[in-house]
Design a protein around this motif. Structure first.
Motif, PDB file in Angstrom:
ATOM      1  N   UNK A 109      49.214  72.000  26.666  1.00  0.00           N
ATOM      2  CA  UNK A 109      48.974  70.967  25.671  1.00  0.00           C
ATOM      3  C   UNK A 109      48.553  71.614  24.394  1.00  0.00           C
ATOM      4  N   UNK A 110      48.292  72.849  24.203  1.00  0.00           N
ATOM      5  CA  UNK A 110      47.990  73.692  23.084  1.00  0.00           C
ATOM      6  C   UNK A 110      49.139  74.245  22.579  1.00  0.00           C
ATOM      7  N   UNK A 111      50.213  74.107  23.325  1.00  0.00           N
ATOM      8  CA  UNK A 111      51.717  74.843  22.830  1.00  0.00           C
ATOM      9  C   UNK A 111      51.754  76.051  23.223  1.00  0.00           C
ATOM     10  N   UNK A 112      50.961  76.824  24.060  1.00  0.00           N
ATOM     11  CA  UNK A 112      50.880  78.260  24.544  1.00  0.00           C
ATOM     12  C   UNK A 112      51.995  78.173  25.685  1.00  0.00           C
ATOM     13  N   UNK A 113      53.111  78.829  25.999  1.00  0.00           N
ATOM     14  CA  UNK A 113      54.030  78.835  27.012  1.00  0.00           C
ATOM     15  C   UNK A 113      53.373  79.822  28.016  1.00  0.00           C
ATOM     16  N   UNK A 114      53.706  79.496  29.343  1.00  0.00           N
ATOM     17  CA  UNK A 114      52.951  80.135  30.293  1.00  0.00           C
ATOM     18  C   UNK A 114      53.984  81.279  30.871  1.00  0.00           C
ATOM     19  N   UNK A 115      53.814  82.337  31.263  1.00  0.00           N
ATOM     20  CA  UNK A 115      54.831  83.233  31.960  1.00  0.00           C
ATOM     21  C   UNK A 115      54.503  83.696  33.334  1.00  0.00           C
ATOM     22  N   UNK A 116      55.216  84.307  33.961  1.00  0.00           N
ATOM     23  CA  UNK A 116      55.085  84.778  35.314  1.00  0.00           C
ATOM     24  C   UNK A 116      53.501  84.964  35.633  1.00  0.00           C
ATOM     25  N   UNK A 117      52.889  85.681  34.826  1.00  0.00           N
ATOM     26  CA  UNK A 117      51.484  86.150  35.030  1.00  0.00           C
ATOM     27  C   UNK A 117      50.632  85.135  35.189  1.00  0.00           C
ATOM     28  N   UNK A 118      50.892  84.182  34.131  1.00  0.00           N
ATOM     29  CA  UNK A 118      50.144  83.003  33.918  1.00  0.00           C
ATOM     30  C   UNK A 118      50.093  82.236  35.459  1.00  0.00           C
ATOM     31  N   UNK A 119      51.314  81.895  35.732  1.00  0.00           N
ATOM     32  CA  UNK A 119      51.706  81.355  37.036  1.00  0.00           C
ATOM     33  C   UNK A 119      50.994  81.868  38.357  1.00  0.00           C
ATOM     34  N   UNK A 120      51.139  83.390  38.396  1.00  0.00           N
ATOM     35  CA  UNK A 120      50.441  84.066  39.228  1.00  0.00           C
ATOM     36  C   UNK A 120      48.762  83.649  39.241  1.00  0.00           C
ATOM     37  N   UNK A 121      48.265  83.598  38.174  1.00  0.00           N
ATOM     38  CA  UNK A 121      46.712  83.365  38.166  1.00  0.00           C
ATOM     39  C   UNK A 121      46.523  81.920  38.509  1.00  0.00           C
ATOM     40  N   UNK A 122      47.301  81.000  38.216  1.00  0.00           N
ATOM     41  CA  UNK A 122      47.234  79.589  38.642  1.00  0.00           C
ATOM     42  C   UNK A 122      47.280  79.539  40.267  1.00  0.00           C
ATOM     43  N   UNK A 123      48.294  79.994  40.729  1.00  0.00           N
ATOM     44  CA  UNK A 123      48.884  79.935  42.202  1.00  0.00           C
ATOM     45  C   UNK A 123      47.682  80.832  43.109  1.00  0.00           C
ATOM     46  N   UNK A 124      47.051  81.863  42.344  1.00  0.00           N
ATOM     47  CA  UNK A 124      46.014  82.634  43.183  1.00  0.00           C
ATOM     48  C   UNK A 124      44.841  81.614  43.067  1.00  0.00           C
ATOM     49  N   UNK A 141      51.621  74.109  45.544  1.00  0.00           N
ATOM     50  CA  UNK A 141      53.239  73.716  45.734  1.00  0.00           C
ATOM     51  C   UNK A 141      53.638  73.298  44.575  1.00  0.00           C
ATOM     52  N   UNK A 142      52.905  72.392  43.971  1.00  0.00           N
ATOM     53  CA  UNK A 142      53.260  71.568  42.638  1.00  0.00           C
ATOM     54  C   UNK A 142      53.563  72.407  41.412  1.00  0.00           C
ATOM     55  N   UNK A 143      52.647  73.450  41.222  1.00  0.00           N
ATOM     56  CA  UNK A 143      52.664  74.128  40.096  1.00  0.00           C
ATOM     57  C   UNK A 143      53.822  75.360  40.409  1.00  0.00           C
ATOM     58  N   UNK A 144      54.030  75.522  41.732  1.00  0.00           N
ATOM     59  CA  UNK A 144      55.260  76.631  41.913  1.00  0.00           C
ATOM     60  C   UNK A 144      56.628  75.834  41.660  1.00  0.00           C
ATOM     61  N   UNK A 145      56.851  74.586  41.924  1.00  0.00           N
ATOM     62  CA  UNK A 145      57.922  73.821  41.370  1.00  0.00           C
ATOM     63  C   UNK A 145      58.078  73.563  40.028  1.00  0.00           C
ATOM     64  N   UNK A 146      56.997  73.459  39.289  1.00  0.00           N
ATOM     65  CA  UNK A 146      56.863  73.452  38.022  1.00  0.00           C
ATOM     66  C   UNK A 146      57.265  74.649  37.252  1.00  0.00           C
ATOM     67  N   UNK A 147      56.782  75.670  37.461  1.00  0.00           N
ATOM     68  CA  UNK A 147      57.181  77.007  37.227  1.00  0.00           C
ATOM     69  C   UNK A 147      58.897  76.856  37.181  1.00  0.00           C
ATOM     70  N   UNK A 148      59.399  76.794  37.961  1.00  0.00           N
ATOM     71  CA  UNK A 148      60.804  76.815  38.591  1.00  0.00           C
ATOM     72  C   UNK A 148      61.510  75.573  37.636  1.00  0.00           C
ATOM     73  N   UNK A 149      61.178  74.364  37.732  1.00  0.00           N
ATOM     74  CA  UNK A 149      61.760  73.248  37.166  1.00  0.00           C
ATOM     75  C   UNK A 149      61.548  72.674  35.671  1.00  0.00           C
ATOM     76  N   UNK A 150      60.274  72.816  35.328  1.00  0.00           N
ATOM     77  CA  UNK A 150      60.013  72.642  33.871  1.00  0.00           C
ATOM     78  C   UNK A 150      60.130  73.822  33.094  1.00  0.00           C
ATOM     79  N   UNK A 151      59.684  74.875  33.411  1.00  0.00           N
ATOM     80  CA  UNK A 151      59.577  76.200  32.404  1.00  0.00           C
ATOM     81  C   UNK A 151      60.602  76.931  32.798  1.00  0.00           C
ATOM     82  N   UNK A 152      61.626  76.830  33.613  1.00  0.00           N
ATOM     83  CA  UNK A 152      62.960  77.726  34.010  1.00  0.00           C
ATOM     84  C   UNK A 152      62.488  79.136  34.329  1.00  0.00           C
TER      85      UNK A 152
END
Length: 614
Positions: free
Chosen positions: A336-351, A363-374
């Motif tokens: 929401x603050x406008x900071x775009x996540x990268x692979x490392x950020x998603x690794x932190x969330x999934x962990x 599972x939802x954030x794994x799909x979010x990484x692929x579908x929304x953030x490409x």
């Protein structure tokens, strides 16, 4: 009478061109207007005028113009262009020109080796270094630092040792820059002892060499040495830089040395590094690793200009403390603050989801990484999903995910699934996975130990012995467990059954004192965590003196009632110790924080923050 200086000389014509070039960048026009001078004089003029070149576009125009004068094969002119292309960070263009020069001078070889190394093209840099030797040229003190930098970048220790030999043979073993590069190379290649030998022989030690040693100690796991070396550097009169401060903060976090970390936080403020976002992030990470999550969050909230690394570090901190939902909330706040996540950020969330058992959210954030953030998942992202599925008992789905990956799975993914087999006692799948693992990484002791644990838990002692024999044949050694506790500004280290500490008798007596109330509260040793075919009584004794229990007993003896105990363990805490520490926290009415190799366990009043899910 005709004027004495009717026609411009080479010298004054060059001055005219330089003046025109510096004022209006009309290099090409100036060259076109030059008198009918011999080709070697034109070459001299061009080389002189190029000294004033201040833009890449003008350099390219001048480069094109040399063909009109037939200078495209002039080594002197080509060398000048190659050097300038390197200065404009156009190493590929410089490389093309370099290849057309029949016999480049040593200076140009050095410039090219440096250019490729500085650009991170370490393989190309070393290839040039090798070609230089083949040509019969002797490297000098300007070539060695960048050849060694390339070895460090590639972690190529053997190549680095060969270049070290060249350096000695060429008489450059006492050059401060070459020596500093040697220290850095050995440290980054993991040979910290060799780095120290070079460092100790240096007649003059600059900030670079000190920093390389401190960073080398920190990143090779020599945490106490990191702190000691930092003090030595300060006492030598040198002012620490950003890299050295980041290194000591990393060491404090690894040791769980909160008091030392607080001192360094104060030092950062005194030395003006508190405005450096990377240093602030390192302090925040240190507090989280030392168990002070509230301090980490307070610092995070106070920090202006948070970058992606800072956000990711705080998300990861929530994850290792088992606060998965807070990690998710912070991730959403970041987006929401406008900071775009990268692979490392998603690794932190999934962990974080994995540590907290948030299967559907993961599972939802794994799909979010692929579908929304490409973002196409990387190995680290897949590893988190495998760990998440495995911990949740969905072993088949985890295996299917590994087998459907678009890239080849590495040993860590199969190792994560093997760990899940240990948790859920799935021996059949564990044996199949072990076959994969031992092909990928036949000398990794941890995977052998995991399989051995699974066999031992089912009293399959023959198979345990076979795994041990396999380890012996392959030369693998089990990592020795140890635990750390900070007291009186010193970090105390304990191993299993350790009797080397000056207070060992009091420590063992304290554990004996706790044994009776633990049993009254229902403690029953989980002897399947002792991986030996021995009598139950001996197994119970072996469990009683695990390193984390010794560290806790030491803390109870030496700290006042109510003081939080902070323990750092290098391996995963075993199930029996986990049960025992829950009861100890209730008996002594203390908060006990244990950070193992995966996460934090907050023990209080007979319960653990992990909810027995780890």
């Amino acid at each position: 009478m005709r004027p004495l200086f009717n026609q411009p000389t080479v010298i004054n014509f060059t001055a005219i061109l330089c003046n025109r070039f510096s004022n209006s960048n009309h290099l090409c026009t100036s060259i076109s207007a030059s008198p009918n001078l011999p080709i070697n004089q034109i070459a001299h003029i061009i080389c002189s005028v190029l000294q004033e070149c201040s833009s890449l576009s003008c350099l390219k125009k001048a480069h094109a113009k040399i063909f009109a004068f037939g200078l495209q094969h002039d080594s002197r002119v080509l060398s000048k262009f190659a050097i300038l292309y390197v200065s404009f960070n156009r190493i590929d263009a410089a490389g093309v020109i370099f290849e057309d020069i029949p016999n480049p001078c040593c200076y140009l070889w050095n410039v090219m080796i440096r250019g490729f190394a500085t650009d991170g093209r370490f393989v190309s840099s070393l290839e040039l270094y090798s070609k230089m030797l083949v040509k019969g040229l002797q490297p000098d003190k300007f070539a060695f630092p960048f050849a060694l930098k390339s070895c460090a970048g590639l972690s190529d220790l053997q190549r680095g040792k060969v270049i070290h030999q060249h350096l000695v043979c060429c008489g450059c073993s006492h050059d401060i820059f070459a020596d500093a590069a040697l220290v850095d190379m050995y440290a980054k290649c993991g040979d910290i002892k060799a780095a120290r030998l070079v460092f100790d022989k240096m007649a003059v030690r600059d900030l670079v060499s000190w920093t390389s040693m401190i960073s080398g100690y920190a990143h090779n796991g020599y945490n106490s040495d990191t702190l000691g070396f930092f003090d030595l550097m300060r006492s030598s009169g040198l002012k620490p830089n950003r890299v050295s401060i980041l290194s000591v903060l990393l060491a404090c976090g690894n040791l769980g040395a909160l008091r030392k970390g607080e001192w360094f936080h104060n030092y950062v403020i005194q030395t003006g590094f508190q405005s450096d976002i990377l240093v602030v992030t390192a302090i925040m990470d240190m507090y989280a690793k030392c168990g002070s999550l509230d301090l980490a969050r307070s610092l995070f909230d106070e920090t202006a200009g948070k970058d992606l690394v800072c956000w990711s570090a705080m998300i990861a901190s929530y994850g290792i403390h088992g606060h998965g939902r807070k990690a998710i909330d912070l991730f959403d706040q970041m987006v929401r603050a406008g900071v775009r996540p990268n692979h490392v950020t998603f690794t932190c969330v999934l962990s974080a989801c994995s540590h907290s058992g948030l299967l559907e959210e993961g599972k939802r954030y794994f799909q979010l990484m692929i579908e929304e953030f490409l973002l196409a998942p990387k190995l680290s992202n897949y590893a988190c999903m495998v760990d998440l599925l495995g911990r949740a008992g969905q072993l088949s789905e985890a295996q299917e995910l590994i087998e459907s990956m678009p890239m080849e799975p590495d040993a860590s993914l199969w190792g994560s699934l093997l760990g899940a087999c240990r948790i859920h006692n799935n021996l059949d799948l564990a044996e199949k996975i072990a076959d994969h693992l031992f092909l990928l990484d036949p000398v990794h002791a941890g995977y052998h130990v995991l399989l051995s644990n699974i066999y031992a838990a089912k009293s399959r002692w023959n198979e345990v012995e076979e795994v041990r024999e396999m380890m012996a044949r392959r030369g693998t050694n089990k990592t020795q467990g140890f635990s750390l506790i900070e007291y009186d500004n010193q970090v105390h280290k304990f191993g299993v059954g350790d009797r080397s500490h000056p207070q060992w008798e009091k420590i063992y007596a304290k554990l004996e004192e706790l044994a009776a109330p633990m049993k009254r509260l229902g403690y029953v040793p989980l002897t399947d965590f002792v991986l030996h075919d021995i009598e139950d009584e001996a197994k119970e004794a072996a469990l009683s003196y695990h390193s984390e229990r010794l560290a806790i007993a030491f803390g109870l003896i030496n700290t006042s009632p109510g003081t939080t105990l902070r323990i750092t363990k290098n391996l995963r805490i075993c199930g029996d110790c986990h049960n025992a520490i829950k009861l100890i926290s209730k008996i002594v009415n203390r908060v006990i924080l244990v950070r193992d190799m995966h996460r934090f366990h907050h023990f209080e009043d007979g319960a653990c923050s992990c909810g027995d899910y780890w």
